[in-house]
Scaffold this motif. Structure first.
Motif, short mmCIF file in Angstrom:
data_model
loop_
_atom_site.label_atom_id
_atom_site.label_comp_id
_atom_site.label_asym_id
_atom_site.label_seq_id
_atom_site.Cartn_x
_atom_site.Cartn_y
_atom_site.Cartn_z
N ILE A 1 0.84 -1.21 0.00
CA ILE A 1 0.00 0.00 0.00
C ILE A 1 0.87 1.25 0.00
CG2 ILE A 1 -0.23 0.07 2.52
CD1 ILE A 1 -3.08 1.14 2.11
N GLU A 2 2.10 1.14 0.54
CA GLU A 2 3.01 2.29 0.57
C GLU A 2 3.35 2.79 -0.82
OE1 GLU A 2 3.04 0.27 4.33
OE2 GLU A 2 3.55 -0.50 2.33
N ASN A 3 3.36 1.88 -1.80
CA ASN A 3 3.63 2.32 -3.17
C ASN A 3 2.62 3.36 -3.62
OD1 ASN A 3 5.46 0.16 -2.96
ND2 ASN A 3 5.36 -0.22 -5.16
N THR A 4 1.35 3.12 -3.26
CA THR A 4 0.28 4.05 -3.64
C THR A 4 0.32 5.31 -2.79
OG1 THR A 4 -1.11 2.19 -4.30
CG2 THR A 4 -2.21 4.30 -3.97
N THR A 5 0.43 5.16 -1.48
CA THR A 5 0.42 6.34 -0.61
C THR A 5 1.67 7.19 -0.80
OG1 THR A 5 1.29 5.00 1.21
CG2 THR A 5 -1.10 5.32 1.13
N ASP A 6 2.81 6.55 -1.09
CA ASP A 6 4.03 7.33 -1.35
C ASP A 6 3.92 8.11 -2.66
OD1 ASP A 6 5.07 6.36 0.97
OD2 ASP A 6 6.63 5.12 0.05
N VAL B 1 -4.55 19.70 -2.93
CA VAL B 1 -5.68 19.36 -2.05
C VAL B 1 -6.30 18.02 -2.45
CG1 VAL B 1 -8.02 20.05 -1.40
CG2 VAL B 1 -6.18 21.74 -1.40
N GLY B 2 -6.45 17.79 -3.73
CA GLY B 2 -7.02 16.53 -4.20
C GLY B 2 -6.19 15.33 -3.78
N VAL B 3 -4.86 15.46 -3.86
CA VAL B 3 -3.98 14.36 -3.48
C VAL B 3 -4.04 14.13 -1.97
CG1 VAL B 3 -1.63 13.49 -3.52
CG2 VAL B 3 -2.46 14.79 -5.43
N ILE B 4 -4.10 15.21 -1.20
CA ILE B 4 -4.22 15.06 0.26
C ILE B 4 -5.48 14.27 0.62
CG2 ILE B 4 -4.69 16.31 2.41
CD1 ILE B 4 -2.88 18.58 1.30
N ILE B 5 -6.60 14.61 -0.02
CA ILE B 5 -7.86 13.92 0.27
C ILE B 5 -7.77 12.45 -0.10
CG2 ILE B 5 -10.32 13.80 -0.30
CD1 ILE B 5 -10.14 16.91 -0.71
N LEU B 6 -7.19 12.17 -1.26
CA LEU B 6 -7.02 10.77 -1.66
C LEU B 6 -6.15 10.02 -0.66
CD1 LEU B 6 -6.44 10.48 -5.53
CD2 LEU B 6 -8.41 9.74 -4.19
N TYR B 7 -5.04 10.63 -0.28
CA TYR B 7 -4.13 10.01 0.69
C TYR B 7 -4.88 9.73 1.99
CZ TYR B 7 0.12 9.48 3.59
OH TYR B 7 1.10 9.00 4.42
N ASP B 8 -5.65 10.69 2.44
CA ASP B 8 -6.36 10.57 3.72
C ASP B 8 -7.37 9.43 3.70
OD1 ASP B 8 -6.63 11.72 6.39
OD2 ASP B 8 -8.68 12.21 5.78
N HIS B 9 -7.94 9.15 2.52
CA HIS B 9 -8.90 8.05 2.40
C HIS B 9 -8.23 6.69 2.25
CE1 HIS B 9 -12.95 9.95 2.15
NE2 HIS B 9 -12.22 11.02 1.91
N VAL B 10 -7.04 6.69 1.66
CA VAL B 10 -6.38 5.42 1.35
C VAL B 10 -5.47 4.96 2.49
CG1 VAL B 10 -4.74 4.29 -0.21
CG2 VAL B 10 -6.50 5.79 -1.13
N HIS B 11 -4.76 5.90 3.10
CA HIS B 11 -3.80 5.53 4.15
C HIS B 11 -4.54 5.12 5.42
CE1 HIS B 11 -0.45 5.75 6.96
NE2 HIS B 11 0.35 5.73 5.91
N PRO B 12 -4.11 4.04 6.07
CA PRO B 12 -4.83 3.53 7.25
C PRO B 12 -5.03 4.57 8.36
CG PRO B 12 -3.22 1.92 6.51
CD PRO B 12 -3.01 3.15 5.66
N VAL B 13 -4.04 5.46 8.57
CA VAL B 13 -4.20 6.47 9.62
C VAL B 13 -4.35 7.88 9.07
CG1 VAL B 13 -3.07 5.11 11.41
CG2 VAL B 13 -1.69 6.59 9.95
N GLY B 14 -4.34 8.03 7.76
CA GLY B 14 -4.67 9.30 7.14
C GLY B 14 -3.52 10.28 7.00
N ALA B 15 -3.89 11.49 6.58
CA ALA B 15 -2.90 12.52 6.22
C ALA B 15 -2.56 13.44 7.38
CB ALA B 15 -3.45 13.36 5.05
N PHE B 16 -3.34 13.40 8.47
CA PHE B 16 -3.20 14.44 9.50
C PHE B 16 -2.38 14.01 10.71
CE2 PHE B 16 -7.07 15.33 7.14
CZ PHE B 16 -6.92 16.69 6.83
#
Length: 323
Positions: free
Chosen positions: A216-221, A257-272
């Protein structure tokens, strides 16, 4: 490397920093096949946005029909006003399906071994630009949709009328264009406050779940790197000066902003959270340095369409910055 230059002056922690030429990146031979596929989809994006911006709805006709249920002429007038609009809404929805497939093709190209996501973005700048264009379109579409309540009102009236006629064993010609199954899917799509962002989030999650051998890190990175690309371009005067238009500035902000939102939905603990690879404080600071009327919609997108903003792991400082 080409139009993508590593920013040597900004080695903050371990965030990757690049300048990506969103205005001029061209596909290499290795990128061309996927680039052509995505380009064929994106070429319709401006006409979709123009059509959505021009969408006025059938509010007066619907109101007259509801207030005068026994006036056949007013019922027909409302129905004749709504039907062409529903066909337009179907076009928007079908474009979202094409965009979903395009995004998954891009993610596959930008995350596959043996290269890291950062190496992919360095090597495949034209695909990175198309990824950015999908995100840019998505936020513009959703901004327009959120400001236009007529869309849901029109579609609700259409569905009520179809249901009433079905009870009376009547079949209307438009059902050949928008059948019950299509209407159900469109209804779910337009019920979302930000339907295109929801579609992109779902598509990204689907990509991750379908590619179980891909970390999953490949996508979130890939997403966090793209965020850093945009943030650095926005906050560094020598890179901002390379933009040939103000629209590129807005493009970068929307993409970030769009990438942050995607990251926040995909990453298990989010962007924040503190362990996030996205410099959220820096990103919000960059947005707040712009003219308020140009970024309020983007700040609202972070406030209302992210998944983890209100988690306990989000710092009070970040929450305060978004209040």
């Amino acid at each position: 490397m080409g139009n993508l230059l590593k920013v040597l002056t900004r080695e903050i922690e371990n965030y990757p920093h690049f300048f990506l030429d969103f205005e001029n990146a061209q596909p290499t031979e290795g990128e061309r096949e996927i680039w052509n596929q995505i380009s064929a989809v994106l070429q319709d994006s401006e006409s979709i946005l123009a059509d959505l911006q021009a969408y006025k709805g059938a509010g007066p006709e619907i109101r007259d029909a509801i207030q005068n249920p026994n006036d056949i002429q007013l019922q027909e007038k409302a129905w004749n006003a709504v039907c062409p609009l529903v066909v337009r809404l179907k076009r928007f929805y079908e474009f979202s399906i094409r965009l979903e497939k395009a995004l998954q093709s891009l993610l596959e190209s930008l995350t596959c071994p043996p290269y890291t996501p950062t190496q992919h973005l360095e090597r495949e700048q034209a695909l990175a630009k198309e990824f950015a264009e999908i995100l840019h379109f998505t936020l513009r579409f959703d901004e327009l949709k959120m400001r236009n309540p007529a869309i849901q009102n029109d579609f609700s009236y259409y569905r009520r009328t179809i249901s009433r006629n079905r009870i009376n064993n009547m079949h209307l010609d438009i059902e050949n264009e928008v059948n019950n199954e299509m209407a159900n899917r469109m209804s779910l799509f337009y019920a979302e406050a930000t339907p295109m962002l929801k579609m992109l989030s779902n598509a990204t999650m689907h990509f991750v779940s379908e590619n179980k051998t891909l970390p999953i890190e490949n996508t979130t990175d890939c997403l966090s790197t793209m965020t850093s690309v945009c943030k650095v371009m926005l906050e560094t005067p020598e890179y901002r000066s390379r933009f040939t238009s103000e629209e590129t500035l807005m493009f970068c902000m929307r993409v970030m902003v769009g990438v942050i939102i995607l990251y926040d939905h995909v990453h298990p603990v989010g962007a924040f959270c503190k362990t996030s690879k996205i410099d959220m404080k820096g990103c919000i600071k960059v947005l707040k340095e712009q003219a308020p009327d140009s970024v309020e919609g983007l700040l609202n997108a972070l406030r209302f369409t992210t998944k983890h903003l209100n988690d306990e792991s989000t710092s009070k400082q970040i929450r305060a910055m978004l209040q």
